[in-house]
Each structure stands twice: as structure tokens, then as C-alpha cells.
Design a protein around this motif. Structure first.
Motif, mmCIF file in Angstrom:
data_model
loop_
_atom_site.group_PDB
_atom_site.id
_atom_site.type_symbol
_atom_site.label_atom_id
_atom_site.label_comp_id
_atom_site.label_asym_id
_atom_site.label_seq_id
_atom_site.Cartn_x
_atom_site.Cartn_y
_atom_site.Cartn_z
ATOM 1 N N ASN A 2 0.858 -1.184 0.000
ATOM 2 C CA ASN A 2 0.000 0.000 0.000
ATOM 3 C C ASN A 2 0.895 1.235 0.000
ATOM 4 O O ASN A 2 1.610 1.469 0.969
ATOM 5 C CB ASN A 2 -0.875 0.033 1.243
ATOM 6 C CG ASN A 2 -2.176 -0.706 1.023
ATOM 7 O OD1 ASN A 2 -2.829 -0.521 0.002
ATOM 8 N ND2 ASN A 2 -2.538 -1.538 1.983
ATOM 9 N N ALA A 87 -11.233 7.392 -1.611
ATOM 10 C CA ALA A 87 -11.111 8.655 -0.895
ATOM 11 C C ALA A 87 -9.625 8.940 -0.717
ATOM 12 O O ALA A 87 -8.885 8.100 -0.213
ATOM 13 C CB ALA A 87 -11.774 8.545 0.470
ATOM 14 N N ARG A 89 -6.872 11.326 1.131
ATOM 15 C CA ARG A 89 -6.721 12.323 2.187
ATOM 16 C C ARG A 89 -5.357 12.981 2.045
ATOM 17 O O ARG A 89 -4.331 12.301 1.939
ATOM 18 C CB ARG A 89 -6.861 11.682 3.570
ATOM 19 C CG ARG A 89 -6.610 12.694 4.675
ATOM 20 C CD ARG A 89 -6.970 12.232 6.061
ATOM 21 N NE ARG A 89 -6.248 13.070 7.009
ATOM 22 C CZ ARG A 89 -6.712 13.497 8.167
ATOM 23 N NH1 ARG A 89 -7.921 13.151 8.564
ATOM 24 N NH2 ARG A 89 -5.982 14.261 8.966
ATOM 25 N N ALA A 116 -2.680 9.856 1.281
ATOM 26 C CA ALA A 116 -2.989 8.424 1.284
ATOM 27 C C ALA A 116 -4.346 8.197 0.623
ATOM 28 O O ALA A 116 -5.205 9.082 0.622
ATOM 29 C CB ALA A 116 -3.006 7.889 2.716
ATOM 30 N N VAL A 117 -4.516 7.005 0.055
ATOM 31 C CA VAL A 117 -5.789 6.621 -0.572
ATOM 32 C C VAL A 117 -6.449 5.550 0.279
ATOM 33 O O VAL A 117 -5.764 4.661 0.791
ATOM 34 C CB VAL A 117 -5.550 6.018 -1.987
ATOM 35 C CG1 VAL A 117 -6.882 5.707 -2.666
ATOM 36 C CG2 VAL A 117 -4.727 6.952 -2.834
ATOM 37 N N ALA A 119 -10.164 2.967 0.634
ATOM 38 C CA ALA A 119 -11.415 2.522 0.014
ATOM 39 C C ALA A 119 -12.551 3.405 0.512
ATOM 40 O O ALA A 119 -12.488 3.960 1.608
ATOM 41 C CB ALA A 119 -11.676 1.070 0.370
ATOM 42 N N LEU A 120 -13.554 3.542 -0.309
ATOM 43 C CA LEU A 120 -14.697 4.378 0.043
ATOM 44 C C LEU A 120 -15.719 3.524 0.784
ATOM 45 O O LEU A 120 -16.004 2.400 0.383
ATOM 46 C CB LEU A 120 -15.304 4.890 -1.263
ATOM 47 C CG LEU A 120 -16.150 6.147 -1.214
ATOM 48 C CD1 LEU A 120 -15.332 7.356 -0.815
ATOM 49 C CD2 LEU A 120 -16.781 6.366 -2.580
ATOM 50 N N SER A 121 -16.261 4.072 1.870
ATOM 51 C CA SER A 121 -17.316 3.316 2.549
ATOM 52 C C SER A 121 -18.646 3.541 1.816
ATOM 53 O O SER A 121 -18.825 4.541 1.121
ATOM 54 C CB SER A 121 -17.419 3.730 4.009
ATOM 55 O OG SER A 121 -17.493 5.123 4.102
ATOM 56 N N LEU A 154 -15.435 14.412 17.197
ATOM 57 C CA LEU A 154 -15.275 13.055 17.730
ATOM 58 C C LEU A 154 -16.213 12.816 18.908
ATOM 59 O O LEU A 154 -16.873 11.780 18.990
ATOM 60 C CB LEU A 154 -13.835 12.828 18.215
ATOM 61 C CG LEU A 154 -12.734 12.732 17.173
ATOM 62 C CD1 LEU A 154 -11.376 12.618 17.857
ATOM 63 C CD2 LEU A 154 -12.962 11.535 16.275
ATOM 64 N N VAL A 182 -19.329 15.029 10.207
ATOM 65 C CA VAL A 182 -18.428 14.995 9.048
ATOM 66 C C VAL A 182 -19.103 15.537 7.789
ATOM 67 O O VAL A 182 -18.766 15.115 6.673
ATOM 68 C CB VAL A 182 -17.876 13.568 8.749
ATOM 69 C CG1 VAL A 182 -16.928 13.131 9.838
ATOM 70 C CG2 VAL A 182 -18.995 12.560 8.561
ATOM 71 N N LEU A 239 -17.017 13.528 -0.176
ATOM 72 C CA LEU A 239 -17.022 12.138 -0.625
ATOM 73 C C LEU A 239 -18.385 11.677 -1.115
ATOM 74 O O LEU A 239 -18.482 10.926 -2.078
ATOM 75 C CB LEU A 239 -16.546 11.213 0.498
ATOM 76 C CG LEU A 239 -15.120 11.449 1.006
ATOM 77 C CD1 LEU A 239 -14.793 10.453 2.106
ATOM 78 C CD2 LEU A 239 -14.112 11.348 -0.138
#
Lengths: 270, 270
Positions: A2, A87, A89, A116-117, A119-121, A154, A182, A239
Motif C-alpha cells: 500500500n 477517498a 486524504r 494516502a488513498v 477505500a470508500l465506505s 469526535l 463529518v 465524498l
């Protein structure tokens, strides 16, 4: 393997290491962007880079990389990741400083830029409550930039999960409706779409700006009782848009297909 | 060689490396303590550890080290540093998480604990203004723990320096006096020492608690005009007390010797 991008170099994430004296880690002294990649293309890059620079300027952090370098870094990571939808960041901090104290001398500043890349939720219909633990600070410029100071969000998210919801609406210090933890909040009230103005302590979201145009959304001050008048609602970020199907004790219809919200996330002509 | 303590091991700082996926770096998801070492002894350790655990609990971060392990780590670093007077910083975060999103599943949590020693800076008489850029958020529990979310304090300090002062008094959302950017504020008004109560959005400082006893300080709500009535003032944190010699356009006398503030920083009998 990765890969991630750290200060201009693509490295395997197992080799990407930060100094524990990085001020991003020590004092939340930085900003970030989260970028949607769809059909292999990162969306709204110019706007993301502009907002990153605006936030960096607010904190007085220089950005010693031009948009082209960040663009190339993102493209390489996306291509290597094999995800057509993901996604990205981008995190920028003032970098490591061995000097104690809130404000290091300028000649000690070597910013950290990390990309960094992930996976999309999946888009999940949201069940929302109103956070009581904490509030947005409409007096702080940080509320209008994407700073690393995510502690209040948070806490609000944790409260929502503890109480059996997926997320929470955050009020500001005046007790008015600000946003979700978010994303920006959109409500349909008496047939009109509304969202809070940025002066209420919210991030000027990139999806938000596009939605305001698409749905002719009014930016108005929203008091808490107005939440109970909503006939439809959704939450947006860079996103995705997620429908809100439960808000303050009432079920709401999922309007995302009818409104064609997904069409927002497409490459725009320059 | 400069040693640091990272997750239970003493290593040279050049080898101490964090994951860029650490949530302390990504989202300010952590807390810290700054501990005074005087004549070779770290002061108020039990209170510092208790406050660290209280802050961790507020954020829902487990602390998988007991006080004894942290105590031994600090003692080793202090002894190796060769500084008889220094500042130890203990930083705790939720640790690295490759999962995107605000709230990772509990079984993914591996907290990061980092300890480092730094030389102590000299006590500098402070010239104070009132920060106009931002305010403390008295609605947030983060204002009463030592969280990593230091962005507002950074902005206030930067404003002070840009305007030619050494530091700034921060107001809260109600416009009342809260604290300074790295310490609690004490004012002498009409012969009586006062400081803001924690409900005004301030950290319950460890030096503050001791000063309240020592000087019979009253915890009262302080409005902004009261700053102009002060006949003496100082700022305290766990490292030191600094006199405020200029506040809101007026010079003030340095009372720190007369008040014997330095005597506060001594080892207490158990």
C-alpha cells in the motif's frame, strides 16, 4: 503493498514514518482535505488545493509544494491503488519541531505533507440525534477551515453512537443548528431547502457550494426547533451525500434518488 | 543522543517514528501532560497521571500502561537527560488506524504513548493583549481536559506575537475572561486575587489548584472590563508562573518574588 506519498516521495506505508515531534501530532497544528475519486478521477482538485492553502494561511503554515506536485502524487497513488472509487486524504502540518512551546521560530518550519488513498465506505442512511456533549465554536476561524482539531466532532459522534444513532447534528454556541460531525446539513422545511450560513461555525463544504446551486438552497439561521419541521434531510461532504432517514424522533423519506444527488460527484469541465 | 520513550521502550529520538495513520496526527484524537522536573524530581506525578486518565476517559481512549510504568519511563529519561530542571511531555493518542472515519471499532485501538524531556525555557515577564481572532469554547468538554486540540490557542498566540505582545488573554463565547494560551490567569482586583471558574471553559490547572489554596484565590466570573482594574497579574501552568507586567495598555508590577510563587514548584509530601 500500500503506497502513500510523504513529503514528495511515494513509499510503502510500512516505511512511512513521522517524527513524534511533528506539530500535527503534538498540537493539531495542521489542515487536511478529503477528496473523492470517482471512475478513477479525483474530483474538484483545484477547489481542494485552494481550501488547503486557505487553511494553511489561516494557521500561518507555508505550503512548499505546488498544485502540480500534489496532483501528480495523487494521480500516482490512485493509479497504483487499483480503486476506481476511493477517498484521498491530504494532510499538511507545520512539521516536526524539537522546540517546546506554541510558536516555533519561522526558520525552524519544515512542513509535513502526507497523502494516502483509502477505500470508500458505502453510503449509509443516517439516523440523527442532536449532540448534547459539545458544540461548534462559531467564534473560531478553525470552524471554517478543515483543521486537524476534530475533537469536538469526535465527542459528538461518540455520543451519537453511544445513544444508538449513526451521527449527530451539532449546535453552535448560540444553540443554533450548525452541521453534522463529518458534513454539512441540508433540511427541507416548508418545501424549501435550507442550510446554515458559514458564520454559524461551519465548514464551507465543496459539495455544499454545489448543492446550494443545484437545489437553490437558502443559507439561513436555523434554530433547534426547526429540526422538527424538516420533511426531508441529508448530509453532504466531498465524498458523498447520505440521506437522513430519522431526525429528532421522526422518520423521514430518502430523497437522494429523486434529487439525483449522486450526479454531483462528477468531473467538472474546466 | 537524545532518548525518548515510545510505547514502553526507550529509543533514540532519531529512531522514534510514528505511523502517519496515528489518530493523534490525523484528528487530534488524544491528550497530553506537561510535567515540571525540579532538582531532578518530576513534580505532581500522581495528579498528572490522574488528569491524563480523566482526559483519556473523556475521549474514550484506553490507557494500557499503569502509573508505575510511566513513572519509570519518566525517571529513566530525566536521569539520562542530565537536566536537573526540565519539562517532560507525555502524549497519549488513540493510536494508528487504517480505517477512515471518526470512530474506529474498539478492537482496532492500539494507543500510542510518547514521553520526551525538553530543556526548560526561562520565565519571561509577559506583555498581554486580549485575543480577538478566536475564543475558548465553554460548551466543549475539551476546554477542561488537556486535549491535543490546541488550534485556537495557537491562533491566539500568533495574533499576540503579530501585534507585538508575548501572549494573549482568551475570552470565552460569552465574552468573559477565560485564560491565557498556555496557562491559567490570575488577577488582583481591589486587593483580592481572582481566577475564572472551570465552567468558563478553562483547564483545571495543577498549579492553579495549588495557587487557589496558597493565595486564597476566589473563582469568579470575570468580565472583560475587569482586566483594566487589575493591580497585579500572573499566568501559571505546571512548569512555571510568569508575571504579567503589561495588560490592556497598562504596566503592572512584578509581584512574583513577593508572593514567592516559585516555592509552589517543590516536591510535596505524600
Amino acid at each position: 503493498m500500500n503506497s502513500v506519498w510523504l513529503n514528495g516521495k511515494i513509499v510503502d506505508e510500512s516505511e512511512a514514518r513521522l517524527s513524534p515531534f511533528d506539530r500535527g501530532f503534538a498540537l493539531a497544528d495542521g489542515v487536511f482535505e478529503t477528496i473523492r475519486v470517482r471512475h478513477g478521477a479525483p474530483l474538484w482538485l483545484a477547489d481542494h488545493f485552494a481550501r488547503l492553502r486557505l487553511g494553511a494561511d489561516c494557521l500561518g503554515i507555508p505550503v512548499p509544494w505546488d498544485d502540480g506536485a500534489m496532483d501528480v502524487g495523487i494521480a500516482s497513488l490512485v493509479s497504483e491503488s487499483g480503486h476506481a472509487d476511493s477517498a484521498v486524504r491530504v494532510t499538511l502540518t507545520r512539521g516536526p519541531s524539537r522546540r517546546r512551546g506554541l510558536w516555533p521560530p519561522d526558520d525552524h518550519v519544515h512542513p509535513t505533507l502526507f497523502i494516502a488513498v483509502a477505500a470508500l465506505s458505502q453510503v449509509t442512511p443516517q439516523r440523527m440525534t442532536v449532540a448534547r456533549t459539545t458544540r461548534r465554536n462559531q467564534h473560531s476561524p478553525l470552524s471554517q477551515i478543515k483543521s486537524l482539531n476534530y475533537g469536538d466532532n469526535l465527542l459528538a459522534r461518540r455520543e451519537a453512537i453511544d445513544r444508538g444513532y449513526t451521527d449527530a447534528v451539532m449546535l453552535n454556541g448560540r444553540g443554533n443548528v450548525a452541521c453534522c460531525t463529518v458534513g454539512n446539513l441540508f433540511l427541507q422545511i416548508e418545501g424549501r431547502w435550507v442550510t446554515a450560513p458559514t458564520s454559524e461555525g461551519i465548514l464551507p463544504g465543496l459539495a455544499r457550494a454545489r448543492l446550494i446551486k443545484k437545489l437553490a438552497v437558502a443559507e439561513v439561521i436555523i434554530d433547534e426547533p426547526a429540526l422538527k419541521q424538516a420533511t426531508a434531510a441529508f448530509v453532504s461532504n466531498s465524498l458523498q451525500c447520505a440521506p437522513i432517514v430519522y431526525l429528532c424522533g421522526r422518520s423521514l423519506p430518502d430523497e437522494s434518488n429523486r434529487l439525483d444527488l449522486m450526479s454531483l460527484y462528477s468531473r467538472e469541465e474546466m
